[in-house]
Scaffold this motif. Sequence first.
Motif, PDB file in Angstrom:
ATOM      1  N   GLY A 156       0.812  -1.214   0.000  1.00 60.97           N
ATOM      2  CA  GLY A 156       0.000   0.000   0.000  1.00 60.97           C
ATOM      3  C   GLY A 156       0.843   1.261   0.000  1.00 60.97           C
ATOM      4  N   ARG A 157       1.885   1.277   0.814  1.00 63.81           N
ATOM      5  CA  ARG A 157       2.764   2.453   0.858  1.00 63.81           C
ATOM      6  C   ARG A 157       3.463   2.654  -0.489  1.00 63.81           C
ATOM      7  NH1 ARG A 157       3.985   4.879   5.596  1.00 63.81           N
ATOM      8  NH2 ARG A 157       6.029   5.493   4.797  1.00 63.81           N
ATOM      9  N   MET A 158       3.863   1.550  -1.120  1.00 61.50           N
ATOM     10  CA  MET A 158       4.486   1.658  -2.443  1.00 61.50           C
ATOM     11  C   MET A 158       3.517   2.284  -3.440  1.00 61.50           C
ATOM     12  SD  MET A 158       5.723  -1.358  -5.021  1.00 61.50           S
ATOM     13  CE  MET A 158       4.013  -1.901  -5.159  1.00 61.50           C
ATOM     14  N   CYS A 159       2.257   1.840  -3.408  1.00 61.64           N
ATOM     15  CA  CYS A 159       1.260   2.353  -4.340  1.00 61.64           C
ATOM     16  C   CYS A 159       0.920   3.814  -4.071  1.00 61.64           C
ATOM     17  CB  CYS A 159      -0.006   1.507  -4.287  1.00 61.64           C
ATOM     18  SG  CYS A 159       0.194  -0.171  -4.935  1.00 61.64           S
ATOM     19  N   LEU A 160       1.164   4.262  -2.845  1.00 63.59           N
ATOM     20  CA  LEU A 160       0.923   5.661  -2.482  1.00 63.59           C
ATOM     21  C   LEU A 160       2.184   6.517  -2.627  1.00 63.59           C
ATOM     22  CD1 LEU A 160      -1.339   5.123   0.667  1.00 63.59           C
ATOM     23  CD2 LEU A 160      -2.046   5.967  -1.582  1.00 63.59           C
ATOM     24  N   ASP A 161       3.221   5.958  -3.262  1.00 63.48           N
ATOM     25  CA  ASP A 161       4.493   6.664  -3.503  1.00 63.48           C
ATOM     26  C   ASP A 161       5.186   7.068  -2.206  1.00 63.48           C
ATOM     27  OD1 ASP A 161       3.461   6.440  -6.015  1.00 63.48           O
ATOM     28  OD2 ASP A 161       3.221   8.585  -6.379  1.00 63.48           O
ATOM     29  N   GLN A 162       5.024   6.253  -1.165  1.00 60.71           N
ATOM     30  CA  GLN A 162       5.672   6.538   0.104  1.00 60.71           C
ATOM     31  C   GLN A 162       6.889   5.628   0.284  1.00 60.71           C
ATOM     32  OE1 GLN A 162       2.551   5.977   2.992  1.00 60.71           O
ATOM     33  NE2 GLN A 162       1.622   7.967   2.578  1.00 60.71           N
ATOM     34  N   SER A 163       7.818   6.083   1.097  1.00 62.98           N
ATOM     35  CA  SER A 163       9.016   5.294   1.381  1.00 62.98           C
ATOM     36  C   SER A 163       8.627   4.015   2.102  1.00 62.98           C
ATOM     37  CB  SER A 163       9.986   6.106   2.235  1.00 62.98           C
ATOM     38  OG  SER A 163      11.138   5.346   2.539  1.00 62.98           O
ATOM     39  N   THR A 164       9.158   2.888   1.648  1.00 64.66           N
ATOM     40  CA  THR A 164       8.785   1.610   2.230  1.00 64.66           C
ATOM     41  C   THR A 164       9.763   0.536   1.798  1.00 64.66           C
ATOM     42  OG1 THR A 164       6.911   0.111   2.545  1.00 64.66           O
ATOM     43  CG2 THR A 164       7.286   0.890   0.319  1.00 64.66           C
ATOM     44  N   MET A 165       9.514  -0.704   2.221  1.00 63.45           N
ATOM     45  CA  MET A 165      10.259  -1.855   1.725  1.00 63.45           C
ATOM     46  C   MET A 165       9.724  -2.197   0.333  1.00 63.45           C
ATOM     47  SD  MET A 165      12.345  -3.079   4.138  1.00 63.45           S
ATOM     48  CE  MET A 165      12.491  -3.494   5.884  1.00 63.45           C
ATOM     49  N   LEU A 166      10.529  -2.030  -0.678  1.00 61.97           N
ATOM     50  CA  LEU A 166      10.111  -2.351  -2.035  1.00 61.97           C
ATOM     51  C   LEU A 166      10.413  -3.813  -2.339  1.00 61.97           C
ATOM     52  CD1 LEU A 166      11.474   0.771  -3.963  1.00 61.97           C
ATOM     53  CD2 LEU A 166       9.103   0.322  -3.276  1.00 61.97           C
ATOM     54  N   PRO A 167       9.547  -4.489  -3.092  1.00 63.55           N
ATOM     55  CA  PRO A 167       9.859  -5.862  -3.514  1.00 63.55           C
ATOM     56  C   PRO A 167      11.195  -5.885  -4.255  1.00 63.55           C
ATOM     57  CG  PRO A 167       7.580  -5.321  -4.022  1.00 63.55           C
ATOM     58  CD  PRO A 167       8.231  -4.043  -3.591  1.00 63.55           C
ATOM     59  N   ALA A 168      12.021  -6.861  -3.941  1.00 59.66           N
ATOM     60  CA  ALA A 168      13.417  -6.849  -4.394  1.00 59.66           C
ATOM     61  C   ALA A 168      13.564  -6.912  -5.916  1.00 59.66           C
ATOM     62  CB  ALA A 168      14.179  -8.001  -3.733  1.00 59.66           C
ATOM     63  N   THR A 169      12.796  -7.762  -6.586  1.00 62.76           N
ATOM     64  CA  THR A 169      12.951  -7.880  -8.043  1.00 62.76           C
ATOM     65  C   THR A 169      12.516  -6.604  -8.770  1.00 62.76           C
ATOM     66  OG1 THR A 169      12.782 -10.291  -8.017  1.00 62.76           O
ATOM     67  CG2 THR A 169      12.287  -9.187 -10.094  1.00 62.76           C
ATOM     68  N   PRO A 170      11.324  -6.052  -8.493  1.00 58.05           N
ATOM     69  CA  PRO A 170      10.956  -4.790  -9.133  1.00 58.05           C
ATOM     70  C   PRO A 170      11.943  -3.656  -8.823  1.00 58.05           C
ATOM     71  CG  PRO A 170       9.023  -5.834  -8.219  1.00 58.05           C
ATOM     72  CD  PRO A 170      10.198  -6.625  -7.726  1.00 58.05           C
ATOM     73  N   TRP A 171      12.410  -3.604  -7.571  1.00 58.00           N
ATOM     74  CA  TRP A 171      13.395  -2.583  -7.221  1.00 58.00           C
ATOM     75  C   TRP A 171      14.678  -2.808  -8.021  1.00 58.00           C
ATOM     76  CZ3 TRP A 171      15.722  -1.748  -1.630  1.00 58.00           C
ATOM     77  CH2 TRP A 171      16.375  -0.509  -1.596  1.00 58.00           C
TER      78      TRP A 171
END
Length: 338
Positions: A156-171
Amino acid sequence: MAALRTFRKLCQHAQHHAYKLHTSAPRVAAVVISGKKLAWQIQEEARADVEDWVLTGHRRPHLSVVLVGDNPASHSYILNKTRAAADVGISSETIVKCSDISEEELLDLIYKLNTDHRVDGLLVQLPLPDYINERTICNAISPTKDVDGFHVVNVGRMCLDQSTMLPATPWGVWEIIKRTGIPTFGKNVLVAGRSKNVGMPIAMLLHTDGRHERPGGDATVTITHRYTPKDQLRQHTKIADIVVAAAGIPNLITADMIKEGAAVIDVGINRVTDPVSGKSRLVGDVDFEGVRQMAGFITPVPGGVGPMTVAMLMKNTIKAAKNVLLFPAERIRMAAAS
């Protein structure tokens, strides 16, 4: 006679230009992006970050990995992760459980690791046995320890453009694009694959606003999947400046589908049998040899996105260790119980 001489000169002139066009330099094949080299750079950054963290008096980051069953591919992936952790100075442990472990037992183990202050990063290797609900397991991991970035809070935080733990492969894909200098602002991107762990997060990272807390790529992104008709898929890939192939279909993307000079990022990992040798080998979703003649940049399989996934996991583990300063123990316990 004068007219004949003039005609001959015109013919010679035309032949000369036709020869120059015919013998012009052939198009240079795509730059092959080495995920191994980029991953090495990132792991060097991670190693320096770990040492700085330890030198300021903090405990060395620790990663706990839970493996259920005896899937050979999962064992191999975990070995790569623990080796990378050791290389950058992160301590790690692998907890192996039998394939008949109950979902309740696995949840109990996750709870214990969530509440263990010595554990900074925690992941449960996927896939899990069919009788275990993967979403339940992913959501059971504390968001502050969730180095895979699969918890619903982190998604949810990723979808809201907030700093968070990003999934490793997409990152990892995002870092390949940024560190290679491939422009995204206002560009057309085609993501072939809609999985919630890879395709969707890649699309989110590439299309969102570059001015936000978690900057995005400001690209125009189209998502297709395994049921998109091939002729429609080709229409999208032909106008794409960047193609990210993550559908899990060997040779889904071929040379005739690529816009000249496009960047092609191959996330696919497919095991196929070589028709000549009869041996098993890994291939991506892209016809590498064909597409590299059209593309401007291309990643290989293996040696492309794979090493980057492991490198970004190390970055997330360090971030998880630093979460201790951002989140009081009470909040971590509440997150673990939610």
